[in-house]
Every structure is written in C-alpha cells, then in structure tokens.
Design a protein around this motif. Sequence first.
Motif, PDB file in Angstrom:
ATOM      1  N   VAL A 236      57.003  35.305  42.982  1.00  0.00           N
ATOM      2  CA  VAL A 236      55.677  35.823  42.678  1.00  0.00           C
ATOM      3  C   VAL A 236      55.399  35.595  41.212  1.00  0.00           C
ATOM      4  N   ARG A 237      54.152  35.668  40.834  1.00  0.00           N
ATOM      5  CA  ARG A 237      53.768  35.434  39.456  1.00  0.00           C
ATOM      6  C   ARG A 237      54.299  36.537  38.567  1.00  0.00           C
ATOM      7  N   ARG A 238      54.905  36.175  37.430  1.00  0.00           N
ATOM      8  CA  ARG A 238      55.438  37.161  36.499  1.00  0.00           C
ATOM      9  C   ARG A 238      54.296  37.673  35.629  1.00  0.00           C
ATOM     10  N   ASP A 239      53.918  38.909  35.820  1.00  0.00           N
ATOM     11  CA  ASP A 239      52.855  39.503  35.020  1.00  0.00           C
ATOM     12  C   ASP A 239      53.151  40.980  34.873  1.00  0.00           C
ATOM     13  N   PRO A 240      52.376  41.698  34.075  1.00  0.00           N
ATOM     14  CA  PRO A 240      52.714  43.089  33.764  1.00  0.00           C
ATOM     15  C   PRO A 240      52.731  44.036  34.952  1.00  0.00           C
ATOM     16  N   VAL A 241      52.153  43.639  36.119  1.00  0.00           N
ATOM     17  CA  VAL A 241      52.098  44.591  37.214  1.00  0.00           C
ATOM     18  C   VAL A 241      53.359  44.567  38.057  1.00  0.00           C
TER      19      VAL A 241
ATOM     20  N   VAL B  11      55.314  51.753  35.254  1.00  0.00           N
ATOM     21  CA  VAL B  11      54.251  52.720  34.953  1.00  0.00           C
ATOM     22  C   VAL B  11      53.135  52.027  34.188  1.00  0.00           C
ATOM     23  N   HIS B  12      51.920  52.148  34.686  1.00  0.00           N
ATOM     24  CA  HIS B  12      50.758  51.531  34.054  1.00  0.00           C
ATOM     25  C   HIS B  12      50.396  52.305  32.787  1.00  0.00           C
ATOM     26  N   TYR B  13      49.788  51.594  31.832  1.00  0.00           N
ATOM     27  CA  TYR B  13      49.439  52.278  30.577  1.00  0.00           C
ATOM     28  C   TYR B  13      48.432  53.398  30.815  1.00  0.00           C
ATOM     29  N   LEU B  14      47.613  53.282  31.874  1.00  0.00           N
ATOM     30  CA  LEU B  14      46.692  54.371  32.196  1.00  0.00           C
ATOM     31  C   LEU B  14      47.459  55.611  32.640  1.00  0.00           C
ATOM     32  N   GLY B  15      48.555  55.395  33.356  1.00  0.00           N
ATOM     33  CA  GLY B  15      49.379  56.523  33.764  1.00  0.00           C
ATOM     34  C   GLY B  15      49.992  57.224  32.570  1.00  0.00           C
ATOM     35  N   LYS B  16      50.431  56.432  31.571  1.00  0.00           N
ATOM     36  CA  LYS B  16      50.979  57.020  30.348  1.00  0.00           C
ATOM     37  C   LYS B  16      49.914  57.837  29.621  1.00  0.00           C
ATOM     38  N   ALA B  17      48.717  57.252  29.503  1.00  0.00           N
ATOM     39  CA  ALA B  17      47.628  57.939  28.802  1.00  0.00           C
ATOM     40  C   ALA B  17      47.236  59.227  29.527  1.00  0.00           C
TER      41      ALA B  17
ATOM     42  N   TYR C 262      48.365  51.877  41.116  1.00  0.00           N
ATOM     43  CA  TYR C 262      49.707  51.770  41.687  1.00  0.00           C
ATOM     44  C   TYR C 262      49.640  51.365  43.160  1.00  0.00           C
ATOM     45  N   VAL C 263      48.705  51.970  43.895  1.00  0.00           N
ATOM     46  CA  VAL C 263      48.569  51.650  45.311  1.00  0.00           C
ATOM     47  C   VAL C 263      48.151  50.193  45.490  1.00  0.00           C
ATOM     48  N   VAL C 264      47.232  49.714  44.648  1.00  0.00           N
ATOM     49  CA  VAL C 264      46.803  48.316  44.719  1.00  0.00           C
ATOM     50  C   VAL C 264      47.968  47.381  44.413  1.00  0.00           C
ATOM     51  N   GLN C 265      48.768  47.699  43.384  1.00  0.00           N
ATOM     52  CA  GLN C 265      49.928  46.886  43.038  1.00  0.00           C
ATOM     53  C   GLN C 265      50.916  46.840  44.202  1.00  0.00           C
ATOM     54  N   ALA C 266      51.141  48.001  44.818  1.00  0.00           N
ATOM     55  CA  ALA C 266      52.068  48.056  45.942  1.00  0.00           C
ATOM     56  C   ALA C 266      51.561  47.208  47.100  1.00  0.00           C
ATOM     57  N   ALA C 267      50.265  47.272  47.365  1.00  0.00           N
ATOM     58  CA  ALA C 267      49.692  46.481  48.448  1.00  0.00           C
ATOM     59  C   ALA C 267      49.859  44.989  48.175  1.00  0.00           C
ATOM     60  N   ARG C 268      49.684  44.564  46.917  1.00  0.00           N
ATOM     61  CA  ARG C 268      49.876  43.154  46.554  1.00  0.00           C
ATOM     62  C   ARG C 268      51.298  42.712  46.806  1.00  0.00           C
TER      63      ARG C 268
END
Length: 222
Positions: free
Chosen positions: A18-23, A151-157, A204-210
């Motif tokens: 899969v593509r290596r990206d931050p998600v 953990v997404h940066y939005l989750g941290k914020a 997170y749910v969208v990332q998991a679905a991907r």
Amino acid sequence: MTTADDRATDVPADGPRVRRDPVLPANRDDLGDQVLTVPNLLSVVRLLGVPLFLWLLLGPHADGWAIVVLALSGVTDWADGKLARALGQSSRLGALLDPAADRLYIVATLVAFVIRDVVPLWVVAVLLGRELVLGVTLLVLRRAGWPPLQVHYLGKAATFLLLYAFPLLLLADGDGTAAAIAAPIAYALTVWGAALYVLAGAFYVVQAARLLAGGDRVGAGR
C-alpha cells in the motif's frame, strides 16, 4: 499529547503493498519488548492516578486536588514520550499504555461529571459513543491482522483541549468571580474539543475502511 505514533513511526515491510503515507498504522510489534523503562513507569503512574482522580471527584469532592492530579497527568503524558525518544526506550508496552491512560482519564472524567451534573448527558453520550465505535473498529482491524491505527493530529488536539477543559469545567461549577471567568473558556474548550474528538474518530474509521478494502493482512508474510 504523546501517543503511539510518538513511539513508533515505521510501517512493517511484510504488510500488503500500500502507499506509504501518514495514515498508515505503525506496527507496534516492531518495537522493543522492554518493560522496566522510565517512560513506562511514568505511564503506570498516570494509570494509577485514574482511580485517585475519580475518588477525589466523587468522594470528598476535593476538586482542587483532582485538578492537581489531572495536571500531573498532563505533565507525565508529555514527559514519557519525550523520554522514550531521548533515551531510546520506545516499547510495545509503552505504545499501549500511553493512549490507554489518555482515554481512561477522559472516560473517568465524563462519568464523574455526569454523576455530579457538571455537563449535559448528551455531551457524554456523544464522546463515549465515539469511543465505542473506535473500539469496535480496532477489534475489526486486529481480526484482519492490522496493528492499531496511528493517532491523527486532530485526535491529539482534541485530547489536549478536553484535558484542559475538564479542570476549568470543575472551576466553573463553583461560585464566585473565578467560576464566572472560567465558565466561557471551559465551555468553548469543551465544544471545540468534543467536535475535534468526533471528527478525529470519523477519520480513524475512514482510515480503517481504506485498509480493510485494500486487502486482508491475515496470513501475509506468516
């Protein structure tokens, strides 16, 4: 807030192409198996503070001391991630303990606030509903052979805002000038924190679905 992606950043080579990206999630199994480390000790101290925090809120209603415990939790939360990187003591146990402590403090505070009628029930229902959805999502990912999501940066914020909103909500629940000043700040932080918390959960749910749509990792390289 420090989270699992502060302690692990590499995606394992034996996963699906899969593509290596931050998600993409980091594989905690690639971390060390150290147990007795300074960061892990700090995380354990934070976890032990949760029942003390709840007792202070619900027992003697010692809100001042509860705020002190919450503030110390924030300091150790910042310190354990920094020390893990500085000392080279990143570990699988630490990657699990750190976000677990954050969630426990949030859930414990929400439960106590409902019992004491500090915040409306619907606010707690929304935030706890988010945790339930994420819990189910993580179970599905684990069943498919994936490690937990980064953990997404939005989750941290969102976590940062909520953990600062909680002591101010306690202060606003009292009387006097300090309560009047704290109230609008506390409510603003709560609204923004809750909105970002739910939004991060949706990501997170969208990332998991991907990941699940891209291929089942069970048995890959095993």
